[in-house]
Design an enzyme around this catalytic site. Structure first.
Site, PDB file in Angstrom:
ATOM      1  N   ASP A  89       0.903  -1.323   0.024  1.00 22.05           N
ATOM      2  CA  ASP A  89       0.001  -0.060   0.027  1.00 22.05           C
ATOM      3  C   ASP A  89       0.943   1.229   0.063  1.00 22.05           C
ATOM      4  O   ASP A  89       1.944   1.353   0.294  1.00 22.05           O
ATOM      5  CB  ASP A  89      -0.924   0.157   1.295  1.00 22.05           C
ATOM      6  CG  ASP A  89      -0.033  -0.094   2.728  1.00 22.05           C
ATOM      7  OD1 ASP A  89       0.643  -0.789   2.596  1.00 22.05           O
ATOM      8  OD2 ASP A  89      -0.665   0.668   3.510  1.00 22.05           O
ATOM      9  N   GLU A 151       0.003  -1.467   5.672  1.00 26.77           N
ATOM     10  CA  GLU A 151       1.017  -1.241   6.442  1.00 26.77           C
ATOM     11  C   GLU A 151       0.849   0.524   6.790  1.00 26.77           C
ATOM     12  O   GLU A 151       1.104   0.881   8.205  1.00 26.77           O
ATOM     13  CB  GLU A 151       2.487  -1.126   5.997  1.00 26.77           C
ATOM     14  CG  GLU A 151       3.606  -1.242   6.878  1.00 26.77           C
ATOM     15  CD  GLU A 151       4.151   0.174   6.789  1.00 26.77           C
ATOM     16  OE1 GLU A 151       5.040   0.716   7.780  1.00 26.77           O
ATOM     17  OE2 GLU A 151       3.653   1.139   5.883  1.00 26.77           O
TER      18      GLU A 151
HETATM   19 ZN   LIG Z   1       6.892   2.043   3.996  1.00 26.13          ZN
END
Ligand SMILES: [Zn+2]
Length: 391
Positions: A89, A151
């Site tokens: 992401d 994340e």
């Molecule tokens: Zn990163």
């Protein structure tokens, strides 16, 4: 090469073509639903490139997160082995502040510009390039490419992996942008919410209410006292800020000077050093606030704003640390940002953070990966694979 030597293995595209494709697939993750996007196209694309090399690929849906997947791609089998890990992401973007389209890989000034070039789709392109000669080679230990979801927002991809107990392995390198320097520790991140609910009333008579703002004043005193205590007890010279921090971030309470404040809410951020337990810190805070709330007859709510990232440390003399130090010529350091490392560590993996690009360009308009990082990264990754999977 295939076993019979006749049919050439279909190869993944070149590094630049792989990165062009990955950058063109939007995969923003955000706590704000207006921004949040699926990462499925990114993990599917990685899997497509890895399968012809002989990798078994598995897409794991992240529980309670529709459209979000972790990819575990495994070459070889058995216990042990090396995990190369990254997140698929990106953060949200403001294309008006970009000089070129964030989703079109653009080369200028010996740099590749695009959203996710350094943080951290570039790492996948370089890691897969480093793996392209492995098809048909017998591995002594498995090689695993791990690609996670979310994340940048919740770390729920990594949490789900730790929960599922997968992947198994011996070593893990997370390719976050560190300028290819090995990183073996970072602080944790906690964001907490404290609310006092009292009773409003006319200001002329304090007995008509219970003042939440006065309770908060006392609570802040307790938090600052705890901070002094923690900073006296915990120091780590590897960090630029050598002590744990506690920042009072925002406060909202009351509405009028002549009304007793009925409700007050404080948000604060805590950055614990390795060795500090998040649960214990929360309990220490509660132990100080509960008596205060009881005495003032205030209702106390104390809860995390998100689940937090634990602090991370791998020992200076760990094998992976030594190997990466000698491959790069840099001593392992600490960084001020947090990663998925604590969850990989929970899986029993000896974990290190090391990847191409600079964190200074991450989360910025005109994010780029310097071309000078490309060849050295592929070389280091090849040597790691050689050392941990082939020898
Ligand atoms: Zn990163």
């Amino acid at each position: 090469m295939t076993a019979n030597g006749n049919n050439p293995v279909p190869q993944p595209p070149g590094i630049r073509d792989m990165l062009t494709r990955l950058i063109s697939l939007p995969s923003v993750s955000s706590a704000s639903p207006a921004w949040d996007q699926s990462n499925e196209a990114v993990v599917q694309t990685l899997a497509e490139w890895l399968r012809p090399l002989g990798f078994k690929t598995e897409l794991m849906p992240v529980p309670d997160s529709p459209g979000k997947f972790n990819l575990i791609a495994t070459l070889g089998s058995g216990p042990g082995g090396l995990v190369l890990s990254g997140h698929t992401d990106t953060v949200p973007y403001d294309d008006k502040r970009w000089q070129s389209d964030p989703f079109t890989l653009t080369e200028r000034d010996d740099r590749w510009y695009g959203l996710g070039t350094c943080d951290m789709k570039g790492f996948f392109a370089l890691a897969i390039d480093a793996m392209r000669d492995l098809a048909g080679q017998p591995l002594k230990q498995p090689l695993i490419l791990l690609a996670t979801a979310d994340e940048e927002s919740s770390m729920n991809g990594a949490r789900a992996l730790a929960e599922a107990g997968r992947p198994k392995g011996r070593y893990a390198v997370i390719g976050e942008p560190t300028g290819l320097k090995p990183i073996r520790m970072h602080k944790g991140i906690m964001m907490e919410r404290l609310v006092f609910q009292g009773q409003s009333g006319h200001s002329s008579n304090p007995a008509l209410g219970r003042n939440a703002l006065e309770g908060m004043h006392e609570a802040i005193g307790e938090l600052l006292a705890l901070r002094r205590q923690w900073q006296g007890r915990f120091q780590n010279p590897n960090f630029e800020v050598q002590v744990p921090t506690l920042n009072l971030g925002c406060i909202h309470g009351g509405d009028n000077p002549n009304r007793i404040c009925g409700r007050c809410e404080l948000h604060f951020d805590l950055r614990p050093l390795p060795g500090m337990q998040m649960d214990e810190l929360r309990q220490a805070i509660l132990d100080r606030l509960q008596p205060l709330a009881r005495q003032r007859e205030l209702q106390l709510e104390f809860s995390p704003l998100f689940d937090g990232v634990p602090p991370f440390e791998t020992a200076a003399d760990a094998e992976l640390v030594r190997v990466c130090e000698s491959l790069t010529g840099h001593r392992a350091e600490a960084v001020a940002f947090a990663t998925e490392a604590p969850w990989l560590q929970q899986l029993g993996l000896e974990t290190l953070v090391m990847g191409p690009g600079s964190i200074d360009q991450a989360h910025q308009p005109d994010e780029y990966l310097a071309l000078s990082q490309v060849a050295p990264t592929v070389t280091v990754l090849r040597k790691l694979i050689q050392r941990f999977c082939l020898e």
